[in-house]
Motif scaffolding. Structure first.
Motif, short mmCIF file in Angstrom:
data_model
loop_
_atom_site.label_atom_id
_atom_site.label_comp_id
_atom_site.label_asym_id
_atom_site.label_seq_id
_atom_site.Cartn_x
_atom_site.Cartn_y
_atom_site.Cartn_z
N PRO A 728 2.57 1.93 10.06
CA PRO A 728 1.25 1.42 9.64
C PRO A 728 0.46 2.42 8.81
O PRO A 728 -0.24 2.02 7.88
N ILE A 729 0.53 3.70 9.12
CA ILE A 729 -0.23 4.69 8.33
C ILE A 729 0.28 4.74 6.90
O ILE A 729 -0.50 4.75 5.94
N LEU A 730 1.61 4.71 6.73
CA LEU A 730 2.17 4.75 5.38
C LEU A 730 1.83 3.47 4.61
O LEU A 730 1.56 3.51 3.40
N GLN A 731 1.84 2.34 5.31
CA GLN A 731 1.48 1.09 4.64
C GLN A 731 0.04 1.11 4.16
O GLN A 731 -0.28 0.67 3.05
N ILE A 732 -0.84 1.61 5.00
CA ILE A 732 -2.26 1.66 4.62
C ILE A 732 -2.47 2.65 3.49
O ILE A 732 -3.21 2.38 2.53
N LEU A 733 -1.84 3.80 3.57
CA LEU A 733 -1.97 4.78 2.48
C LEU A 733 -1.39 4.23 1.18
O LEU A 733 -1.92 4.49 0.09
N GLU A 734 -0.31 3.46 1.29
CA GLU A 734 0.28 2.88 0.08
C GLU A 734 -0.66 1.87 -0.58
O GLU A 734 -0.65 1.72 -1.81
N SER A 735 -1.48 1.19 0.24
CA SER A 735 -2.42 0.22 -0.33
C SER A 735 -3.56 0.91 -1.08
O SER A 735 -4.26 0.26 -1.87
N ARG A 736 -3.76 2.19 -0.85
CA ARG A 736 -4.83 2.93 -1.54
C ARG A 736 -4.28 3.46 -2.88
O ARG A 736 -4.07 4.66 -3.07
N SER A 737 -4.03 2.51 -3.75
CA SER A 737 -3.38 2.86 -5.03
C SER A 737 -4.23 3.78 -5.89
O SER A 737 -3.70 4.52 -6.73
N GLY A 738 -5.54 3.77 -5.73
CA GLY A 738 -6.40 4.64 -6.52
C GLY A 738 -6.58 6.02 -5.94
O GLY A 738 -7.28 6.86 -6.53
N ASP A 739 -5.99 6.29 -4.82
CA ASP A 739 -6.14 7.58 -4.14
C ASP A 739 -4.89 8.41 -4.44
O ASP A 739 -3.79 8.12 -3.94
N ARG A 740 -5.03 9.45 -5.26
CA ARG A 740 -3.89 10.26 -5.66
C ARG A 740 -3.24 10.96 -4.48
O ARG A 740 -2.01 11.02 -4.38
N GLN A 741 -4.06 11.49 -3.56
CA GLN A 741 -3.51 12.18 -2.39
C GLN A 741 -2.66 11.23 -1.55
O GLN A 741 -1.56 11.58 -1.11
N ALA A 742 -3.16 10.01 -1.37
CA ALA A 742 -2.41 9.03 -0.60
C ALA A 742 -1.12 8.65 -1.30
O ALA A 742 -0.04 8.55 -0.68
N THR A 743 -1.18 8.44 -2.61
CA THR A 743 0.00 8.03 -3.37
C THR A 743 1.08 9.10 -3.32
O THR A 743 2.27 8.80 -3.09
N GLU A 744 0.71 10.36 -3.51
CA GLU A 744 1.69 11.43 -3.50
C GLU A 744 2.30 11.62 -2.11
O GLU A 744 3.51 11.89 -1.98
N PHE A 745 1.48 11.46 -1.09
CA PHE A 745 2.00 11.64 0.27
C PHE A 745 3.01 10.54 0.60
O PHE A 745 4.07 10.82 1.17
N VAL A 746 2.68 9.30 0.24
CA VAL A 746 3.60 8.20 0.52
C VAL A 746 4.90 8.39 -0.23
O VAL A 746 6.01 8.18 0.30
N LYS A 747 4.81 8.83 -1.47
CA LYS A 747 6.01 9.07 -2.27
C LYS A 747 6.88 10.14 -1.62
O LYS A 747 8.11 10.00 -1.55
N LYS A 748 6.25 11.20 -1.15
CA LYS A 748 6.99 12.28 -0.51
C LYS A 748 7.68 11.78 0.77
O LYS A 748 8.85 12.12 1.03
N GLN A 749 6.98 10.98 1.55
CA GLN A 749 7.55 10.52 2.82
C GLN A 749 8.65 9.50 2.61
O GLN A 749 9.61 9.43 3.39
N LYS A 750 8.57 8.68 1.58
CA LYS A 750 9.62 7.70 1.32
C LYS A 750 10.95 8.37 1.03
O LYS A 750 12.01 7.81 1.29
#
Length: 756
Positions: A728-750
């Motif tokens: 759920p945390i990764l899904q929510i962070l992925e939905s924050r497409s305008g948040d660079r920190q969230a986008t980079e973190f999700v990419k790293k974790q995937k």
């Protein structure tokens, strides 16, 4: 006549010149009284006094041989007379006539006194065992009395009919009298165990009669079937008198085993009873009509009451039998089969009847269905009684005395019946949720997408109005247990619609903060509504796995990106603590804190997964302090690359300039990431491990001085990969497409998801 007795000494004085001694005078009075007693009984209290006078005078005077023989003759005559009376004591001295019991008591006292008299020993040297004579007299008299009683109660000799029940009952009454009236007299005066002597004889006599009764008719008719249980109940009560016999004696009684004689009859009756119970269930359903309660609302129908009445009769019959628990399992299995078979038949008929109304084919919108309510209530009404059979039949005691196999069969049959009832009830009630689903979705859409200016309590009003209207109807029409099931079903559907609005429609878009704030407030109001100040669902029932997931996701949505990342790593650390083995190998490290410096030594790794075509890897380890909020100036460091190995030995030490306060902060940890080095392509992820800084030397034991770093015991960490692709945390962070920190973190974790 009494005058003559009193003046016997005067007459003797005329016959024998000279003065009479006190002993001769006492002898004369006793002889005269004995002659009268043999023809017409005198008061035994006076006879006891005469015996006392003789014994008192015996200490001073003596008798001639002729006088001793004369006294011995009267001793023997009186003993025989009194024993004859004891032989028929039930007829001569009725237990419910107090004056008669007084006479019996003094007769027994006379015999007891006589057996201890020196005069009796002297005159009757060969007749001293008066106590034994009394016991023998009782043994001769009991069969005579038993035959006489049978003849008076059962005039038709050789035939056993309803009068045999009366005979058994009369024997029971006489045994009660024997125990409460006669036994204290015989035991208190002569030390004779009266009840033991009598009951052992009656036990044999009564057993013969009962066995003859059971064998009299090879093909019994229905009236005999009813009679046999009446006889059993009487005989069972007779057997209870065995508890009054001395403990530890070898009594070898027959009546306490009377259940063995009646077991075939009870088993046969239970077999017949099963067929009759099934037929009564069918008849009850055919003739059923609604039952009304105090509130005049329909709760269930008469068929449920009739079915439970059948079971109550069977339960009461079993209680009345009082079958010995050690021998009850076979018959109880038959009885339980009878109840469970009838209950399941009722459930099937009720379910099939509701199916024929087309209830299961109906779609929304929801409308209260009387047939549904009555069917569910009928099943719940019967289910409640069946669920109590475990208590009615005392399964707790049975478990200790029955074999494991037999007891397991009983519990399995009962559990299976209850489970099938629950399935039937839930099949009926779970149709409420789908019929309400469309209306719930519309109401929840209104909650989620109302203008920000509309307060949440106002936004949920349409939802609660809809629920209140229909739930009130269901509450009035359903039994409380069924209403609880429906309420829980509706709660789960309402939760599902809130979850749909939260993630189902716009999962890839970032919602405004107010959107999730409103849904979280709506969830809190829903909990309050369904709890209904303790009248609705309990907190434990509502806070199920689905509720926690939704509540957690709403909390995640309301949390900023940096904090979500920290929460993600905290969960990974917890997963590390709970992991003891895995397919990705392990990493051995040392870490300690000393003098504002964190030292980390990466020792070696074992069984790293092969990520190169040659079957090996080129591993290296990245060391990173987390979370970055706590260690903003600490860059990650890494070991050297080791070529073509799955068991690299690093033996490298790294130092981070940090404070003790940073290391002791909540969530502070070291992240070890094992990578496979590639020249032409991106490095491959091999596994990761986490070590809480609060557990390392120098932090866990503040003030300790560490002089020898190499003397510390290595910590072996199991390497992990991520398996929750829908975290759920990764899904929510992925939905924050305008948040660079969230986008980079999700990419790293995937990049760290396991392939399998």
């Amino acid at each position: 006549m009494l005058y003559c007795i009193l003046h016997v000494p005067s007459l003797l004085y005329l016959l024998f010149p000279g003065d009479l001694s006190d002993l001769q005078a006492a002898l004369a009075r006793f002889v005269a009284a004995s002659r009268v007693y043999l023809k017409r009984p005198l008061d035994p209290r006076w006879m006891l006094q005469l015996l006392t006078d003789i014994e008192t005078a015996w200490m001073t005077y003596t008798l001639t041989r002729e006088e001793e023989m004369w006294l011995a003759e009267k001793f023997t005559a009186m003993q025989e007379r009194w024993l004859q009376q004891l032989r028929h004591h039930r007829q001569l001295f009725p237990a419910l006539h107090p004056p008669s019991l007084v006479r019996l008591e003094y007769i027994l006292r006379c015999l007891a006194y006589m057996s201890n008299m020196k005069a009796f020993w002297k005159c009757c040297p060969f007749n001293k065992e008066i106590r034994g004579d009394i016991v023998a007299t009782l043994r001769r008299g009991t069969p005579e009395w038993f035959s006489s009683l049978k003849a008076s109660v059962m005039p038709m000799q050789g035939e056993y009919d309803a009068s045999f029940v009366d005979f058994c009952s009369e024997v029971y009454v006489q045994l009660k009298h024997s125990l409460s009236h006669y036994h204290p007299l015989f035991e208190g005066t002569n030390g004779i165990p009266y009840f033991s002597v009598v009951f052992k004889q009656i036990d044999k006599l009564m057993s013969d009669e009962v066995i003859a009764f059971l064998n009299q008719n090879e093909y019994p008719d229905p009236s005999y079937d009813r009679l046999i249980f009446s006889v059993y109940l009487e005989v069972k009560d007779l057997a209870t008198f065995s508890h009054n016999l001395p403990v530890g004696g070898d009594h070898r009684l027959l009546l306490p085993k009377c259940h063995e004689w009646f077991e075939p009859s009870v088993s046969c009756w239970l077999s017949v009873c099963k067929g009759k119970a099934l037929q009564r269930v069918r008849t009850g359903v055919e003739l059923q009509k609604p039952c009304t309660g105090d509130d005049r609302m329909v709760k269930h129908s008469s068929s449920a009451v009739d079915t439970v009445a059948i079971f109550c009769q069977l339960r009461d019959f079993w209680r009345l039998l009082q079958w010995p628990k050690a021998h009850s399992v076979p018959l109880l299995g038959q009885l339980l089969d009878c109840v469970c078979s009838a209950a399941l038949l009722y459930a099937d008929i009720t379910y099939q009847g509701l199916m024929e109304t087309g209830y299961f084919d109906r779609l929304g919108p929801f409308k209260l269905c009387d047939e549904m309510c009555i069917a569910a209530n009928n099943l719940e009404y019967v289910y409640k009684f069946v669920s109590l059979l475990e208590n009615y039949f005392d399964f707790v005691t049975l478990e200790t005395i029955a074999s494991e196999q037999h007891f397991a069969a009983l519990t399995a049959q009962l559990d299976s019946t209850l489970s099938q009832f629950q399935v039937r009830v839930m099949d009926i009630l779970k149709r409420v949720g789908p019929q309400m689903q469309e209306a719930l979705r519309k109401a929840m859409f209104h909650v989620a997408w109302s203008p920000d200016t509309l307060p949440t309590p106002r936004a949920v009003e349409p939802l609660f109005d809809y629920l209140h209207h229909h739930l009130c109807q269901l509450n009035a029409a359903l039994l409380p247990q069924n209403f609880q099931k429906v309420l829980l079903e509706v709660w789960e559907y309402t939760l599902a619609e809130l979850n749909y609005q939260m993630d189902g429609t716009t999962s890839s878009e970032e919602m405004p903060a107010m959107f999730h704030e409103r849904l979280h407030a709506a969830l809190e109001l829903m909990v309050e509504f369904f709890h209904a100040e303790g009248q609705g669902l309990s907190t434990e029932m509502m806070q199920s796995g689905g509720y926690f997931q939704i509540e957690q996701r709403l909390q995640y949505h309301r949390t900023d990106t940096e904090m979500l990342i920290e929460m993600f790593y905290a969960q990974r650390l917890l997963e590390q603590l709970n992991t003891t083995s895995g397919p990705y190998g392990s990493l051995a490290v040392r870490a300690y804190f000393n003098h504002d410096s964190l030292c980390v030594e990466v020792l070696h790794a074992r069984d790293i997964i092969p990520l190169d075509p040659n079957g090996f890897s080129d591993p290296f380890v990245i060391i990173e302090l987390l979370p970055h909020r706590i260690f903003p100036h600490c860059n990650e460091q890494q070991t050297n690359v080791h070529k073509k190995t799955l068991h690299p030995i690093f033996d490298e030490c790294f130092e981070f300039s940090v404070t003790l306060e940073q290391c002791r902060a909540d969530g502070a940890m070291i992240c070890f990431t094992v990578m496979d080095h590639d020249v032409l392509t991106a490095n491959d992820f091999a596994g990761e491990a986490f070590l809480a800084l609060g557990t390392i030397p120098g932090v866990a034991d503040v003030g300790a001085c560490i002089d020898n770093f190499h003397g510390l015991k290595p910590v072996e960490l199991v390497l992990m990969q991520q398996h929750k692709k829908n975290h759920p945390i990764l899904q929510i962070l992925e939905s924050r497409s305008g948040d660079r920190q969230a986008t980079e973190f999700v990419k790293k974790q995937k990049q760290r998801f396991a392939n399998k």
